[in-house]
Design an enzyme around this catalytic site. Sequence first.
Site, short mmCIF file in Angstrom:
data_model
loop_
_atom_site.label_atom_id
_atom_site.label_comp_id
_atom_site.label_asym_id
_atom_site.label_seq_id
_atom_site.Cartn_x
_atom_site.Cartn_y
_atom_site.Cartn_z
N SER A 1 -58.34 39.47 6.76
CA SER A 1 -58.62 38.89 5.44
C SER A 1 -59.97 38.20 5.50
O SER A 1 -60.33 37.63 6.53
CB SER A 1 -57.55 37.88 5.06
N TYR B 1 -52.34 30.61 6.02
CA TYR B 1 -52.64 32.04 5.89
C TYR B 1 -53.97 32.37 6.57
O TYR B 1 -54.06 33.32 7.36
CB TYR B 1 -52.67 32.43 4.42
#
Length: 261
Positions: A144, A157
């Site tokens: 990500s 995250y």
Amino acid sequence: MDFLECSGKVALVTGGAQGIGAAVVEALAKLGMVVAAIDYNAEKLNGHVSNLKSQGLDVHAFAADVSDGRAIVGIVDGIERDLGPIETLVNVAGVLRTGLIESFSDEDWAKIFAVNTTGVFNVSRSVSTYMMTRKSGSIVTVGSNAASVPRISLGAYAASKAAAVMFTKCLGLELAQYNIRCNIVSPGSTDTEMQWSMWNDENGAQAVINGMPETFKVGIPLNKIASPSDIVNAILFFISNQSNHITMSNLCVDGGATLGA
């Protein structure tokens, strides 16, 4: 790009029931690969695989949680025995829990790392053990862009993805002597269920494109959100012979949202 070298080979994709993972499963199957798809959501996974099978594609469903190391070992052993040698692994499975660190729960923190980080470890370790004996293979981890840029309410995250990125690079260093390449594709905002879950209303997409100064989130210079196919195309590059001298690389596919940071 010529993908004839992929035809008939076995690929394993985690998180294959929806979003980017589902798109990867479909793309690889349409290239003629034998695709084994893992996902914890058995109902969604079986539905997606059944649909692809009805198109004559060679796809197989394995319902499991990637954080369950013992289950993963059993599945990988079974794929190697029944479907053939795994030439390609694509780690896509991931979960998202948002919240400020001060109030973030132990349970959410543990879940995010169990799937996003330990899951990548579990599957990569099992598959690479077989790849090492053959001195061949390609592993791609979906990271990500949040792994390289701090984000408010995404501490867990972002940290889990950063860990997965560095793990994949270290794995690539260890496996280079076996001619196994390990790379990362790091999406930005992509048109999937995970992205939708963060939108407050029907204007969520435009808000992401414009950026949110109050949370220090930069907008998207290309003025659009990625489609799953944008991410898939980057993954296909890494599994193909077009990238046969690239390993430990992290390709950011985010429309410029991280400004190259």
